[in-house]
Design an enzyme around this catalytic site. Structure first.
Site, mmCIF file in Angstrom:
data_model
loop_
_atom_site.group_PDB
_atom_site.id
_atom_site.type_symbol
_atom_site.label_atom_id
_atom_site.label_comp_id
_atom_site.label_asym_id
_atom_site.label_seq_id
_atom_site.Cartn_x
_atom_site.Cartn_y
_atom_site.Cartn_z
ATOM 1 C CE LYS A 1 52.253 31.965 97.878
ATOM 2 N NZ LYS A 1 51.040 31.218 98.176
ATOM 3 C CD GLU B 1 61.253 29.354 101.480
ATOM 4 O OE1 GLU B 1 61.441 28.122 101.548
ATOM 5 O OE2 GLU B 1 60.146 29.857 101.252
ATOM 6 C CG HIS C 1 57.794 23.749 89.942
ATOM 7 N ND1 HIS C 1 58.271 23.284 91.141
ATOM 8 C CD2 HIS C 1 58.800 24.441 89.372
ATOM 9 C CE1 HIS C 1 59.516 23.681 91.291
ATOM 10 N NE2 HIS C 1 59.866 24.380 90.232
ATOM 11 N NE ARG D 1 44.837 24.429 94.088
ATOM 12 C CZ ARG D 1 46.068 24.828 94.368
ATOM 13 N NH1 ARG D 1 46.298 26.064 94.798
ATOM 14 N NH2 ARG D 1 47.090 24.000 94.233
HETATM 15 C C1 MV4 Z 1 61.277 24.600 98.244
HETATM 16 C C2 MV4 Z 1 62.050 23.472 97.913
HETATM 17 C C3 MV4 Z 1 63.237 23.302 98.571
HETATM 18 N N1 MV4 Z 1 63.650 24.197 99.488
HETATM 19 N N2 MV4 Z 1 61.720 25.467 99.150
HETATM 20 C C4 MV4 Z 1 57.883 23.967 94.899
HETATM 21 C C5 MV4 Z 1 56.509 24.525 94.790
HETATM 22 C C6 MV4 Z 1 56.345 25.483 95.900
HETATM 23 N N3 MV4 Z 1 55.109 25.277 96.568
HETATM 24 C C7 MV4 Z 1 57.507 25.253 96.797
HETATM 25 N N4 MV4 Z 1 58.398 24.338 96.155
HETATM 26 C C8 MV4 Z 1 59.597 23.998 96.706
HETATM 27 N N5 MV4 Z 1 60.091 24.836 97.648
HETATM 28 C C9 MV4 Z 1 62.878 25.249 99.770
HETATM 29 N N6 MV4 Z 1 63.297 26.126 100.688
HETATM 30 C C10 MV4 Z 1 61.550 22.582 96.968
HETATM 31 C C11 MV4 Z 1 60.330 22.856 96.348
HETATM 32 C C12 MV4 Z 1 59.865 21.867 95.405
HETATM 33 C C13 MV4 Z 1 60.589 21.592 94.230
HETATM 34 C C14 MV4 Z 1 61.737 22.282 93.880
HETATM 35 C C15 MV4 Z 1 62.411 21.987 92.714
HETATM 36 C C16 MV4 Z 1 61.934 20.981 91.859
HETATM 37 C C17 MV4 Z 1 60.789 20.299 92.185
HETATM 38 C C18 MV4 Z 1 60.099 20.587 93.360
HETATM 39 C C19 MV4 Z 1 58.960 19.884 93.673
HETATM 40 C C20 MV4 Z 1 58.277 20.164 94.832
HETATM 41 C C21 MV4 Z 1 58.752 21.150 95.691
#
Ligand code: MV4
Length: 516
Positions: A132, A215, A250, A309
Site C-alpha cells: 500500500k 494515514e 469492510h 482483479r
Molecule cells: C480510509 C478511510 C478513512 N480515512 N483511509 C477501507 C478499506 C480500505 N480499502 C480503505 N478503507 C478506508 N480507508 C483514511 N485515511 C476509510 C476507509 C473505509 C472505511 C473505514 C471504516 C469503516 C468503513 C469503511 C468503509 C469504506 C472505507
C-alpha cells in the site's frame, strides 16, 4: 464467435484467441466467466473441491477437474494443483475470478513459467500495488492525490510523531493489507498503542507481514472506485465510477453506478477517471483494474489503493456502459489492442447491485448455510442476477456465503430503487436465512433515497433502526403459525388457502415471506 464476426471493441481480429480457458474459482464468478467464454466460442475448464462436486460451475463448464478437499487452503489456493489441471486439460489461459489466487503475484508468475496466460495484470504490477505504501508512492508520482500519511511502515513512536503533526483521528493500515484487514481507527492518543498492536498482529496473521503505516482519517467520506482497462500495448481508459459506500465490517453490501454524488457533479467522473488512469498507467498496469478513492465532504478525492482483479460489483459497470468486462479481459490477455477510446465510453441510466448472502440479519448477520428448499427469482425488465445456486443445492459452510448478486438497471435512480424493491419482493429463497429483507429496509431509508451515502451509513442506519428489527409480518407469521397449530388446521387446507385465485404475485410473495 468472435473469431469470425469480431466484437466491436477491437480494431483487428485477434490472431491468437484461446481455444480453452481454465476458471480458477467457484460460485457465481466462475459461472459468470464460463458464460462469456461460451459466447466467445472458448472451451471452459472448471476446478472444484469436494464441497463443490454438485456446484453449478462444474455442471456448466465443458470440462472439470477435482483439485482437493473442501478447505480453500487445500484446493482453490493451491497454485501447483491448478496449473497441473490446466496442463492436463490443455487450457492455454487461466481466469482467476476474484478472491482466492486472483491477486497473488506468485500465481501469475507460476502461470507464466508454465506457459499459461494469466488473465489479469503482470506479476510485477500486482506486486507493485500490493504494497500500500508503494502504491501510494506510484500514485503520488503520477500526480494523483493521496490521503496525508507516512511514506513507509512506522514504529509506535513514529505513529505518535505523525499524530503530533496531523492530530487525531488517524487510521493505522497494514502495508500488505487491503479490504480493511489490519486496519484500526485511532480517535485519541490513549488508543494508539493498543490499536497499533492489534493492527500489527492482525496484519501478521493475515499477510504474514506486520508492517503498519499511518494515514489521517477522512471521516464521513464516500468510497468511490474507478474501473480502468488497459491493454498490453499501452492504451488505457476508464469505465467510470462505482459508489461503494454502503459497507458493513469492510464488506461491501450495495454498490451503484453512477455515484449519486458524481451524478450531481459530472466533472468528478472525468477528474477521478483521469487520476485513476494516471495512477494505473504509472504502475505499468494492463487488463481490468479498480482504483479506489475516498471522497470527503468537500468533494476532494484521495487515492486509496488499486485492486488488480475483476471486482465482485463489475456488473453495474457492465449494465451502465453496455460492455462485457470478462470478454475484454480475455481479449486483452490474448494480446488484442484496445480499440475503445475514452470518448467511445458512454454511460446510460442507473444500476444498483445487492449482495445477497446466506446470513441472518436478525442474528448479527451470522452465516446461515444449508439446503435451498425453494427458489423463486425475480425476472422482468432491467433485472440481472449473477448466481450459482439452484433449488435442492446445499450452500457449503467452507466458503463465502454469497448466494447471488441482484443488479437492477433503470433509466433513473428513483426507478432503479423502485425496481429493486419490486425484485426483492419477488425474490424467494427457502430453507436458509438471507439478507433480502434487510435490503428492503435500506431502500426505504430516507438518506439512501436521497443519495446521502458515506462509509458510516450502515452504522448510522443501525442507530436509527437499531437493532435490525423483525419485519411486522415476520412477527405476524409467528402468531399465525401458532394459531394454525392450535386449531390443528390440516396442511391441505393451508395449501389451498395459500394458492387462492385472488392472490396476486405480490401478495403471494408476501405470503412466502410469512411462511419462510
Ligand atoms: C480510509 C478511510 C478513512 N480515512 N483511509 C477501507 C478499506 C480500505 N480499502 C480503505 N478503507 C478506508 N480507508 C483514511 N485515511 C476509510 C476507509 C473505509 C472505511 C473505514 C471504516 C469503516 C468503513 C469503511 C468503509 C469504506 C472505507
Amino acid at each position: 464467435m468472435s473469431r469470425s464476426g469480431g466484437p466491436p471493441y477491437f480494431a483487428d481480429r485477434i490472431a491468437e484467441m484461446f481455444r480453452k480457458v481454465l476458471v480458477a474459482n467457484r460460485g457465481e464468478i466462475a459461472v459468470r466467466v464460463i458464460r462469456t467464454l461460451r459466447e466467445m466460442g472458448i472451451l471452459s475448464v472448471a476446478v472444484y473441491s469436494d464441497a463443490d462436486r454438485t456446484s453449478l460451475h462444474v455442471r456448466m463448464a465443458d470440462e472439470a477437474e477435482r483439485i482437493g478437499p473442501p478447505p480453500s487452503s487445500e484446493s482453490y489456493l493451491l497454485i501447483d494443483r491448478i496449473i497441473e489441471a490446466a496442463r492436463k486439460h490443455g487450457a492455454e489461459a487461466i481466469h482467476p475470478g476474484y478472491g482466492f489466487l486472483s491477486e497473488n503475484a506468485e500465481f501469475a508468475e507460476a502461470c507464466e513459467a508454465a506457459g499459461i496466460v494469466f488473465i489479469g495484470p503482470s506479476a510485477a504490477s500486482i506486486r507493485a500495488v500490493g504494497s500500500k505504501t508503494e502504491a501510494r508512492r506510484v500514485a503520488m508520482a503520477a500526480g494523483t492525490p493521496v490521503t496525508p500519511g507516512t511514506e513507509h511502515a512506522v514504529t509506535i513512536e513514529e505513529a505518535r510523531a505523525f499524530a503530533g503533526e496531523y492530530g487525531y483521528p488517524l487510521i493505522l493500515k497494514a502495508v500488505a493489507g487491503g479490504g480493511g484487514k489490519g486496519m484500526r481507527v485511532v480517535e485519541r492518543e490513549a488508543e494508539l498503542e493498543p490499536a497499533y498492536r492489534l493492527a500489527a498482529s492482525e496484519a501478521e496473521r493475515s499477510f504474514r507481514n506486520a508492517d503498519i503505516y499511518v494515514e489521517k482519517l477522512i471521516t464521513r467520506a464516500r468510497h468511490i472506485e474507478i474501473q480502468v482497462l488497459g491493454d498490453r500495448h499501452g492504451n488505457m481508459i476508464h469505465l467510470g465510477e462505482r459508489e461503494c459506500s454502503i459497507q458493513r465490517r469492510h464488506q461491501k453490501v450495495m454498490e451503484e453506478c453512477p455515484s449519486p454524488l458524481v451524478a450531481m457533479y459530472p466533472e468528478m467522473r472525468r477528474e477521478m477517471g483521469e487520476a485513476a488512469v494516471r495512477a494505473a498507467a504509472a504502475a505499468g498496469y494492463h487488463n481490468a483494474g479498480t482504483v479506489e478513492f475516498l471522497v470527503d465532504e468537500d468533494r476532494k478525492f484521495y487515492f486509496l489503493e488499486i485492486n488488480t482483479r475483476l471486482q465482485v460489483e463489475h456488473p453495474i459497470t457492465e449494465l451502465t456502459t453496455g460492455l462485457d468486462l470478462v470478454r475484454l479481459q480475455v481479449e486483452i490477455a490474448a494480446g488484442a489492442r484496445l480499440h475503445l477510446k475514452q470518448e467511445d465510453i458512454h454511460w446510460r441510466g442507473s444500476a444498483i447491485e445487492c449482495r445477497i448472502y446466506a446470513e441472518d440479519p436478525y442474528n448479527d448477520f451470522l452465516p446461515s448455510p444449508g439446503k435451498i428448499t425453494r427458489l423463486n427469482r425475480p425476472l422482468g425488465p432491467g433485472i440481472r442476477i449473477d448466481a450459482a445456486i439452484y433449488q435442492g443445492w446445499t450452500v457449503p459452510i467452507d466458503y463465502d456465503p454469497l448466494l447471488a448478486k441482484l443488479a437492477v438497471w433503470a433509466p433513473r435512480r428513483e426507478q432503479t430503487t423502485d425496481r429493486l424493491l419490486r425484485a426483492l419482493r419477488e425474490y424467494d429463497v427457502g430453507g436458509i436465512r438471507t439478507n433480502i429483507g434487510f435490503f428492503r429496509q435500506i431502500l426505504e431509508d430516507r438518506d439512501f433515497r436521497a443519495g446521502r451515502l458515506h462509509t458510516g451509513f450502515i452504522e448510522e442506519f443501525f442507530k436509527r433502526n437499531a437493532p435490525p428489527k423483525m419485519p411486522r409480518e415476520y412477527a405476524a407469521a409467528a402468531a399465525l403459525a401458532a394459531a394454525l397449530h392450535a386449531s390443528r388446521v390440516t396442511e391441505n387446507a393451508t395449501a389451498a388457502a395459500a394458492s387462492s385465485p385472488s392472490s396476486s404475485a405480490w401478495v403471494q410473495a408476501g405470503r412466502n415471506d410469512l411462511l419462510r
